[in-house]
Design a protein around this motif. Sequence first.
Motif, short mmCIF file in Angstrom:
data_model
loop_
_atom_site.label_atom_id
_atom_site.label_comp_id
_atom_site.label_asym_id
_atom_site.label_seq_id
_atom_site.Cartn_x
_atom_site.Cartn_y
_atom_site.Cartn_z
N PHE A 191 0.59 -1.00 0.08
CA PHE A 191 -0.14 0.08 0.03
C PHE A 191 1.10 1.49 0.17
O PHE A 191 1.02 1.74 -0.82
N GLN A 192 1.65 1.69 1.01
CA GLN A 192 2.84 2.53 1.22
C GLN A 192 3.87 2.71 -0.68
O GLN A 192 3.50 4.01 -1.20
N MET A 193 3.86 1.91 -1.01
CA MET A 193 4.70 1.61 -2.42
C MET A 193 3.92 2.46 -3.48
O MET A 193 4.39 3.48 -4.45
N GLU A 194 2.83 1.72 -3.06
CA GLU A 194 2.04 2.52 -4.24
C GLU A 194 1.57 3.76 -4.33
O GLU A 194 1.94 5.06 -4.53
N ALA A 195 1.47 4.72 -2.13
CA ALA A 195 0.52 5.49 -2.48
C ALA A 195 1.69 6.65 -2.45
O ALA A 195 2.07 7.84 -2.83
N ASP A 236 -10.23 -0.27 -3.50
CA ASP A 236 -10.05 -0.37 -2.28
C ASP A 236 -8.74 -0.96 -2.55
O ASP A 236 -7.99 -1.44 -2.64
N PRO A 237 -7.69 0.86 -2.48
CA PRO A 237 -6.32 0.50 -2.11
C PRO A 237 -5.30 -0.40 -1.53
O PRO A 237 -4.40 -0.71 -1.68
N LEU A 260 -7.40 -2.32 -0.11
CA LEU A 260 -7.72 -4.49 -1.59
C LEU A 260 -6.59 -4.38 -2.13
O LEU A 260 -6.49 -6.04 -2.37
N ARG A 261 -6.77 -3.61 -2.75
CA ARG A 261 -5.67 -3.78 -4.36
C ARG A 261 -3.86 -4.46 -3.38
O ARG A 261 -4.14 -5.45 -4.28
N ALA A 262 -3.62 -3.44 -2.33
CA ALA A 262 -2.50 -3.82 -1.96
C ALA A 262 -2.33 -5.23 -1.47
O ALA A 262 -2.17 -7.41 -1.26
N LEU A 263 -3.59 -5.82 -1.19
CA LEU A 263 -3.99 -7.36 -0.43
C LEU A 263 -4.21 -8.96 -1.59
O LEU A 263 -3.50 -9.28 -1.25
N PHE A 264 -4.72 -7.84 -2.37
CA PHE A 264 -5.18 -9.02 -3.24
C PHE A 264 -3.11 -9.07 -4.08
O PHE A 264 -3.12 -10.65 -4.49
N ARG A 265 -2.44 -8.42 -3.25
CA ARG A 265 -1.38 -8.04 -4.63
C ARG A 265 -0.22 -9.49 -3.68
O ARG A 265 0.29 -9.69 -4.22
N ALA A 266 -0.92 -9.72 -1.80
CA ALA A 266 0.30 -9.97 -1.52
C ALA A 266 -0.10 -11.87 -1.72
O ALA A 266 1.02 -12.10 -1.21
N ALA A 267 -1.38 -11.39 -1.35
CA ALA A 267 -2.19 -13.21 -1.10
C ALA A 267 -2.02 -14.06 -2.64
O ALA A 267 -1.87 -15.05 -3.26
N GLY A 268 -2.09 -12.78 -3.63
CA GLY A 268 -1.73 -13.60 -4.74
C GLY A 268 -0.05 -13.93 -4.80
O GLY A 268 0.15 -14.49 -6.16
N ALA A 269 0.92 -13.49 -4.44
CA ALA A 269 1.84 -13.44 -4.64
C ALA A 269 2.48 -15.00 -3.86
O ALA A 269 3.24 -15.00 -4.56
N GLU A 270 1.78 -15.24 -2.49
CA GLU A 270 1.39 -16.62 -1.97
C GLU A 270 1.18 -17.25 -2.55
O GLU A 270 1.69 -18.68 -2.76
N LEU A 271 0.01 -17.22 -3.29
CA LEU A 271 -0.50 -17.93 -4.20
C LEU A 271 -0.38 -18.56 -5.06
O LEU A 271 -0.27 -19.80 -5.42
N THR A 272 0.94 -17.66 -6.03
CA THR A 272 1.44 -18.24 -7.17
C THR A 272 2.64 -18.52 -6.79
O THR A 272 3.07 -19.11 -7.81
N ASP A 286 -18.18 -5.34 4.75
CA ASP A 286 -18.78 -7.06 4.67
C ASP A 286 -17.17 -6.99 3.86
O ASP A 286 -17.42 -7.87 2.97
N GLU A 287 -16.27 -6.21 3.86
CA GLU A 287 -14.60 -6.33 2.87
C GLU A 287 -14.31 -8.02 2.81
O GLU A 287 -14.14 -8.52 2.23
#
Length: 155
Positions: free
Chosen positions: A24-28, A94-95, A97-109, A134-135
């Motif tokens: 998140f911090q990197m993007e912001a 939301d940024p 969530l975007r950061a969260l999906f990137r971190a999770a995606g990294a671990e998943l892939t 409900d996020e």
Amino acid sequence: MTLSGNQQRKMKSAARLFAVQALFQMEAAGQTADRVMVEFEDHRFGEVFDAYTMAEGDSRLFRKLVEDAVNHQARIDQMTDRALVAKWPLGRIDPTLRALFRAAGAELTQGDTPPKVVITEFVDITKAFFPESDEGKFANAVLDHMAREAKPEAF
């Protein structure tokens, strides 16, 4: 010093949270991965506030998640986009969530953690960031879709 299994799990959970915050911090702020990782390891891991001490993170997992999220961002973002509904592309969410999906995606892939563990961990992080909404359910659905694409053999 040998850490117990519970201590190791807590450090991995903290590393995932810190990875989301770092992305998140990197993007912001437009900061590089190297600069943000050093800042987190030097100042955020174990940081003491008035009545609260941040956990120590698993530095190896933290660095792997951030580096893999950056190095494989295009693939992870495409996978996330496929998991989102057409009206809500990745750039519109939301940024955090975007950061969260990137971190999770990294671990998943790129990782070998079972997908169900990854989903649970990152849904818990979502609930920490968005406790009154409900996020968590939204993140669960997106992460489930991503996990099934990344590691279909696990389902």
